[in-house]
Design a protein around this motif. Structure first.
Motif, short mmCIF file in Angstrom:
data_model
loop_
_atom_site.label_atom_id
_atom_site.label_comp_id
_atom_site.label_asym_id
_atom_site.label_seq_id
_atom_site.Cartn_x
_atom_site.Cartn_y
_atom_site.Cartn_z
N ASN A 56 -30.38 39.78 48.74
CA ASN A 56 -30.12 39.59 50.17
C ASN A 56 -29.45 40.80 50.80
O ASN A 56 -29.82 41.22 51.89
CB ASN A 56 -29.19 38.37 50.37
N SER A 57 -28.44 41.33 50.08
CA SER A 57 -27.72 42.47 50.65
C SER A 57 -28.65 43.69 50.73
O SER A 57 -28.58 44.45 51.69
CB SER A 57 -26.46 42.78 49.84
N LYS A 70 -31.85 43.60 51.25
CA LYS A 70 -32.73 43.35 52.41
C LYS A 70 -32.00 43.66 53.71
O LYS A 70 -32.55 44.29 54.61
CB LYS A 70 -33.17 41.87 52.41
N ARG A 71 -30.73 43.23 53.80
CA ARG A 71 -29.94 43.47 55.01
C ARG A 71 -29.73 44.97 55.22
O ARG A 71 -29.80 45.47 56.34
CB ARG A 71 -28.56 42.79 54.90
N LEU A 126 -22.03 46.21 52.39
CA LEU A 126 -23.17 45.59 51.69
C LEU A 126 -23.49 46.31 50.38
O LEU A 126 -23.95 45.71 49.42
CB LEU A 126 -24.40 45.58 52.60
N GLU A 170 -32.78 46.36 56.75
CA GLU A 170 -32.89 45.98 58.17
C GLU A 170 -31.96 46.82 59.04
O GLU A 170 -32.36 47.37 60.07
CB GLU A 170 -32.53 44.50 58.37
#
Ligand code: SAM
Length: 232
Positions: free
Chosen positions: A207-208, A210-211, A200, A214
């Motif tokens: 998006n990456s 955010k991932r 990532l 997480e």
């Protein structure tokens, strides 16, 4: 009949104190194993689909166990009478379906003395559901088969003691008992998550990012569990 180690573990969780109902029996291997190994005297093999029911009937006949195993078409617990089964086994289904089956007939579920559950997905959600609905997870064990990890749990009526995110996410019982297969699974998960983060990092989308956040949070949880296991 070739019974997998996963099914043997499921069977070993049955206390053997009365009639067992096997929900989603498919081939009927659990009922046959339980009776053949004198774990249960009588089993109700239940499934919602005709094909599996036929398969179960055929296997039960081959083993000449028609007098001990009743085959019954039922969607979840719908066709189980209140108090009819001491133990209910639900194995080999997704966690969402396990929850739905219990939720739909809570009146019947509350008359069952013992559940042996082996959800194959959404396991944290199942643990949370049980804790929030008056069920207590008494024991959990993990097994690896064909490269996949499976959890089996023994559940009874009563106030459970799973409270924290870590309890639900990883299984308090597995953590406290330092289940060897669970520790191996944890190591594998950690490795996989680190690799995903590395990948990532090569992307730079929102998006990456955010991932990564997480997954980093999940990695923190894994670290906390590992620390607990190593300290105790
Ligand atoms: N219990 C066995 C095991 O652990 O190996 C068989 C699991 S098999 C993958 C899932 C079985 O659940 C299928 O035979 C399917 O027809 C049945 N099933 C799915 N939804 C069900 C429901 N709502 N009520 C009863 N059986 C269901």
């Amino acid at each position: 009949m070739q019974v997998s180690n996963r099914l043997k573990l499921v069977a070993s969780f049955v206390s053997g104190e009365g009639t067992v109902a096997d929900i989603g029996t498919d081939h009927g291997y659990i009922p046959i194993y339980l009776v053949k190994h004198h774990i249960a005297n009588g089993v109700i093999a239940m499934d919602v689909v005709d094909g599996p029911l036929e398969r179960a009937r055929k296997h039960i006949k081959q083993h000449k166990l028609e007098d001990r195993i009743t085959v019954r078409k039922s969607n979840g617990l719908q066709k189980l009478e209140k108090g009819e089964a001491h133990t209910v086994v639900i194995a080999g289904m997704g966690g969402g379906l396990v929850i739905k089956i219990l939720q739909e007939r809570m009146d019947i579920a509350k008359t069952v003395k013992e559940f042996v559950l082996s959800p194959q997905s959404e396991i944290p959600q199942v643990r949370r559901f049980l804790q929030e609905n008056g069920f207590s997870i008494e024991k959990e064990q993990m097994i690896k088969e064909d490269g996949k990890y499976y959890v089996v749990m023994r559940v009874v009526l009563g106030k459970g003691n799973y409270y924290t995110n870590l309890d639900f996410e990883f299984g308090k019982y597995l953590i406290e008992n330092k289940d060897k297969t669970f520790i191996e699974c944890l190591e594998k998960e950690e490795e996989k998550k680190r690799l995903v983060i590395e990948k990532l990092k090569t992307l730079s989308s929102e998006n990456s990012k955010k991932r990564i956040e997480e997954i980093s949070k999940q990695l923190e949880w894994i670290q906390q569990v590992k620390q607990y296991i190593n300290e105790e």
